[in-house]
Each structure stands twice: as C-alpha cells, then as structure tokens.
Design a protein around this motif. Structure first.
Motif, PDB file in Angstrom:
ATOM      1  N   PRO A  33       0.937  -1.189   0.080  1.00 48.76           N
ATOM      2  CA  PRO A  33      -0.205  -0.105  -0.066  1.00 48.76           C
ATOM      3  C   PRO A  33       0.950   1.366  -0.099  1.00 48.76           C
ATOM      4  N   TYR A  34       0.162   2.238  -0.725  1.00 45.17           N
ATOM      5  CA  TYR A  34       0.927   3.576  -0.639  1.00 45.17           C
ATOM      6  C   TYR A  34       0.279   4.430   0.184  1.00 45.17           C
ATOM      7  N   GLY A  35      -1.119   4.304   0.323  1.00 45.78           N
ATOM      8  CA  GLY A  35      -2.006   5.352   1.384  1.00 45.78           C
ATOM      9  C   GLY A  35      -2.548   6.084   0.663  1.00 45.78           C
ATOM     10  N   VAL A  36      -2.685   6.215  -0.847  1.00 49.50           N
ATOM     11  CA  VAL A  36      -3.125   7.417  -1.508  1.00 49.50           C
ATOM     12  C   VAL A  36      -4.134   7.251  -2.543  1.00 49.50           C
ATOM     13  N   THR A  37      -4.561   5.974  -2.730  1.00 50.91           N
ATOM     14  CA  THR A  37      -5.852   5.849  -3.431  1.00 50.91           C
ATOM     15  C   THR A  37      -6.922   5.512  -2.799  1.00 50.91           C
ATOM     16  N   GLN A  38      -8.157   5.123  -3.283  1.00 51.28           N
ATOM     17  CA  GLN A  38      -9.481   4.832  -2.905  1.00 51.28           C
ATOM     18  C   GLN A  38      -9.570   3.296  -3.051  1.00 51.28           C
ATOM     19  N   HIS A  39      -8.626   2.806  -3.416  1.00 48.05           N
ATOM     20  CA  HIS A  39      -8.654   0.926  -3.417  1.00 48.05           C
ATOM     21  C   HIS A  39      -8.751   0.562  -1.961  1.00 48.05           C
ATOM     22  N   ASP A  40      -9.735  -0.441  -1.780  1.00 48.79           N
ATOM     23  CA  ASP A  40      -9.622  -1.114  -0.260  1.00 48.79           C
ATOM     24  C   ASP A  40      -8.474  -1.606   0.422  1.00 48.79           C
ATOM     25  N   TRP A  41      -7.496  -2.124  -0.569  1.00 50.40           N
ATOM     26  CA  TRP A  41      -6.181  -2.598  -0.119  1.00 50.40           C
ATOM     27  C   TRP A  41      -5.247  -1.359   0.095  1.00 50.40           C
ATOM     28  N   ASP A  42      -5.511  -0.375  -0.313  1.00 48.57           N
ATOM     29  CA  ASP A  42      -4.720   0.695  -0.139  1.00 48.57           C
ATOM     30  C   ASP A  42      -5.075   1.871   1.028  1.00 48.57           C
ATOM     31  N   LYS A  43      -6.172   1.471   1.621  1.00 45.95           N
ATOM     32  CA  LYS A  43      -6.746   2.397   2.566  1.00 45.95           C
ATOM     33  C   LYS A  43      -6.169   2.028   4.052  1.00 45.95           C
ATOM     34  N   VAL A  44      -5.086   2.805   4.623  1.00 44.63           N
ATOM     35  CA  VAL A  44      -4.551   2.709   5.718  1.00 44.63           C
ATOM     36  C   VAL A  44      -4.481   4.146   6.595  1.00 44.63           C
ATOM     37  N   LEU A  45      -4.776   3.897   7.758  1.00 47.56           N
ATOM     38  CA  LEU A  45      -4.685   5.246   8.577  1.00 47.56           C
ATOM     39  C   LEU A  45      -3.771   5.944   8.651  1.00 47.56           C
ATOM     40  N   SER A  46      -2.334   5.567   8.858  1.00 45.69           N
ATOM     41  CA  SER A  46      -1.232   6.259   8.486  1.00 45.69           C
ATOM     42  C   SER A  46       0.045   5.383   7.834  1.00 45.69           C
ATOM     43  N   ILE A  47       0.238   5.900   6.774  1.00 48.61           N
ATOM     44  CA  ILE A  47       1.287   5.076   5.816  1.00 48.61           C
ATOM     45  C   ILE A  47       2.806   4.676   6.617  1.00 48.61           C
ATOM     46  N   GLN A  48       2.796   5.908   7.371  1.00 52.49           N
ATOM     47  CA  GLN A  48       4.219   5.835   7.973  1.00 52.49           C
ATOM     48  C   GLN A  48       4.075   4.809   9.018  1.00 52.49           C
ATOM     49  N   GLU A  49       3.323   4.667   9.884  1.00 54.71           N
ATOM     50  CA  GLU A  49       3.070   3.712  11.203  1.00 54.71           C
ATOM     51  C   GLU A  49       2.890   2.331  10.275  1.00 54.71           C
ATOM     52  N   TYR A  50       2.239   2.386   9.298  1.00 54.05           N
ATOM     53  CA  TYR A  50       1.964   1.120   8.464  1.00 54.05           C
ATOM     54  C   TYR A  50       3.436   0.520   8.289  1.00 54.05           C
ATOM     55  N   ASN A  51       4.063   1.164   7.518  1.00 56.90           N
ATOM     56  CA  ASN A  51       5.509   0.777   6.903  1.00 56.90           C
ATOM     57  C   ASN A  51       6.423   0.459   8.200  1.00 56.90           C
ATOM     58  N   LEU A  52       6.476   1.312   9.099  1.00 57.65           N
ATOM     59  CA  LEU A  52       7.101   1.027  10.327  1.00 57.65           C
ATOM     60  C   LEU A  52       7.012  -0.382  10.914  1.00 57.65           C
ATOM     61  N   ASP A  53       5.627  -0.870  10.920  1.00 54.54           N
ATOM     62  CA  ASP A  53       5.137  -2.184  11.579  1.00 54.54           C
ATOM     63  C   ASP A  53       5.827  -3.196  10.416  1.00 54.54           C
ATOM     64  N   LEU A  54       5.808  -2.934   9.148  1.00 54.92           N
ATOM     65  CA  LEU A  54       6.308  -3.874   8.377  1.00 54.92           C
ATOM     66  C   LEU A  54       7.925  -3.922   8.275  1.00 54.92           C
ATOM     67  N   PRO A  74       6.817   9.916  -1.473  1.00 55.44           N
ATOM     68  CA  PRO A  74       8.095  10.715  -1.039  1.00 55.44           C
ATOM     69  C   PRO A  74       7.894  10.687   0.394  1.00 55.44           C
ATOM     70  N   ASP A  75       6.730  10.662   0.933  1.00 52.45           N
ATOM     71  CA  ASP A  75       6.667  10.532   2.602  1.00 52.45           C
ATOM     72  C   ASP A  75       6.463   9.272   3.303  1.00 52.45           C
ATOM     73  N   CYS A  76       6.922   8.349   2.514  1.00 54.99           N
ATOM     74  CA  CYS A  76       6.174   6.800   3.101  1.00 54.99           C
ATOM     75  C   CYS A  76       6.946   6.497   4.371  1.00 54.99           C
ATOM     76  N   ILE A  77       8.311   7.091   4.753  1.00 55.87           N
ATOM     77  CA  ILE A  77       9.025   6.791   5.949  1.00 55.87           C
ATOM     78  C   ILE A  77       9.267   8.012   6.729  1.00 55.87           C
ATOM     79  N   ASP A  78       8.367   8.998   6.557  1.00 62.34           N
ATOM     80  CA  ASP A  78       8.848  10.145   7.226  1.00 62.34           C
ATOM     81  C   ASP A  78       8.275  10.011   8.564  1.00 62.34           C
ATOM     82  N   PHE A  79       9.007  10.723   9.671  1.00 60.03           N
ATOM     83  CA  PHE A  79       8.717  11.075  11.204  1.00 60.03           C
ATOM     84  C   PHE A  79       8.517   9.733  11.651  1.00 60.03           C
ATOM     85  N   ILE A  80       9.111   8.604  11.420  1.00 64.61           N
ATOM     86  CA  ILE A  80       9.112   7.237  11.868  1.00 64.61           C
ATOM     87  C   ILE A  80      10.497   6.691  12.358  1.00 64.61           C
ATOM     88  N   ASP A  81      10.811   6.333  13.228  1.00 65.57           N
ATOM     89  CA  ASP A  81      12.321   5.688  13.710  1.00 65.57           C
ATOM     90  C   ASP A  81      12.624   4.367  13.290  1.00 65.57           C
TER      91      ASP A  81
END
Length: 269
Positions: A33-54, A74-81
């Motif tokens: 997921p990129y967290g930017v479209t309306q597809h069901d598979w792409d709907k995430v609350l926060s793409i950054q937190e989603y990617n951090l969990d991955l 461009p912001d897919c891993i911003d503000f996460i450690d």
C-alpha cells in the motif's frame, strides 16, 4: 511454518509474514500500500506507521546483511524511527515525467520512492556489474577528467570509465511505467497501482541477491517479482490475497517456463 519455495501463496500477508522463519530471507521486495488511492487494499490510517510495522517484521525475517526495497510516495517513511530495525542506505527516486495526472493547486508528483534498507552495516551483496547503465557523459570529456591527479593516482581512481557502464545512481528515469499497450501488462486493474515493469524489479533483484538466494514478495500482485526471480535463478516466497492475481501469476510463471508470451486476464488490455 516453513513455506514451500517458488510458490505464490494466496492469503493475507499480515497473517503470513509472521510465519516466515526468522533470518531466512536474503532479499525482500515490498510493493504494498501507498496510502494514496481509494482502493480497499490501499486504505491505511497512517502509511508511516504501517510501514514501520512492516519494517519491524521484515527485520526479523532478513539474514544479516539482507536487503529490503520498500516502495512508496515521498513521505512513506517520514517521522518514524526505523533505525533500531534496519539501516536506510538510499532513497531511490523512480522518475516518471510522463504521468497524466496534473496538479492544479501544487506541483505534480512525478516520482515514487524506493527505500533501500539493509540489516546491519554491510550488505550481503551489491552486484554493481549486473546493473550498470550506459554512460551519459560524452566519452571524450570523461577521459579528459580522468587525467587529473586525484583520479590517476589518488583517492578517486575507482571512478575511472568502465566499459560495462556506470552505477545507475539513485534517480532512475530510464525505466518507464507500463501503459495499456505494454506487452507485459497482465490486467488493466493492475496498471500503475499494482504491476511494476519487469526491468525495474530486475534491477533490484540483480543488485541485492545472488543465484539460489531466497526472495520474499509479501504483496505479489500479478507476480512480477516471482517471474523475475525465476528467470534469474533466485528462489522466492510470494503472498497475494487476490485469488485472480494468484492465478495470473501462476500462468505467468508457467508461460516463462515454456517460453510463451504473457497471459492477460479477461479484463486486460
């Protein structure tokens, strides 16, 4: 659980990733997921937190020195450690100037990001000779530059002209997006959001794995990554939740085995 290698497994990757053996994977190619479209598979609350969990999960599955390529905006891993888990080596810009969408209130986004991580401080492999691209600098000018002392006898000696080409760098504009007319396109539903060009995935796999290595694709889509793995003698484990895409991926693998053209779905171009 030990998965059968070189198999596309139909299921939810969030359930399946945890069942992969720890420290068993050489390379992960994650185009989720990129967290930017309306597809069901792409709907995430926060793409950054989603990617951090991955990233946390992937860290446990990778061998020391193993690599992760994580696709996103461009912001897919911003503000996460992510630093406790993986080491970010590069943010590759996949440049697409021909995108049809045009911003009306801001500048059009003409690129995706591919975040290149490794586990630890040194990669298991980086096969530069397998991914070199043509020199863009005029050869005469290049040779003139190589006559300076810092190149001929100094610290920049390794920058000399290489007949095989140069490092592709971290901005890739030489690999274009698929279109409706692309021969490798499997389904219109996969265009732009799911199916990536084989050349793009090939560069990642050739750079960061060797023959016989095990590659994990947790969001396989129509299985471009497994196809490239099979072509280049890498083993793979792939997860995909859409059974229609799983079937298409299996057909692509079968077609590759018999040297046939790509198999399109009924809704394909």
């Amino acid at each position: 659980m030990i998965f059968e290698i070189n198999t596309i497994i139909c299921g939810d990757s969030h359930d399946l990733i945890g069942k992969v053996a720890d420290k068993s994977i050489d390379l992960i190619v994650c185009d989720g997921p990129y967290g930017v479209t309306q597809h069901d598979w792409d709907k995430v609350l926060s793409i950054q937190e989603y990617n951090l969990d991955l990233i946390k999960q992937f860290s446990a599955k990778l061998k020391d020195g193993g690599a992760l390529y994580l696709f996103g905006k461009p912001d897919c891993i911003d503000f996460i450690d992510y630093r406790p888990y993986l080491n970010l080596r590069s943010k590759i810009v996949w440049y697409q100037p021909s995108r049809l969408a045009q911003g009306r209130l801001s500048y059009t986004n003409n690129y995706d990001i591919i975040c290149y991580f490794i586990k630890g401080n040194s990669p298991r492999c980086f096969n530069l000779d397998d991914i070199r691209v043509a020199q863009l600098v005029e050869l005469e000018h290049r040779l003139r530059c190589e006559n300076v002392p810092s190149v001929t006898n100094g610290r920049y000696g390794k920058t000399k002209f290489n007949d095989k080409g140069k490092n592709p760098g971290d901005v890739w504009g030489d690999i274009k997006q698929l279109t409706y007319k692309s021969k490798e396109l499997v389904s219109r539903n996969a265009l732009n959001t799911i199916q990536k060009p084989e050349k793009l995935i090939e560069r990642l796999i050739l750079a960061s794995s060797n023959e016989g290595d095990l590659v994990l694709d947790p969001f396989a889509g129509v299985s471009t990554c497994p196809v490239v793995c099979k072509r280049h003698l890498r083993n793979f484990i792939a997860f995909e939740i859409n059974p229609e895409f799983v079937a298409a991926g299996n057909e692509r693998l079968k077609a590759l085995e018999y040297g046939q053209n790509v198999i399109r779905l009924s809704n394909g171009a």
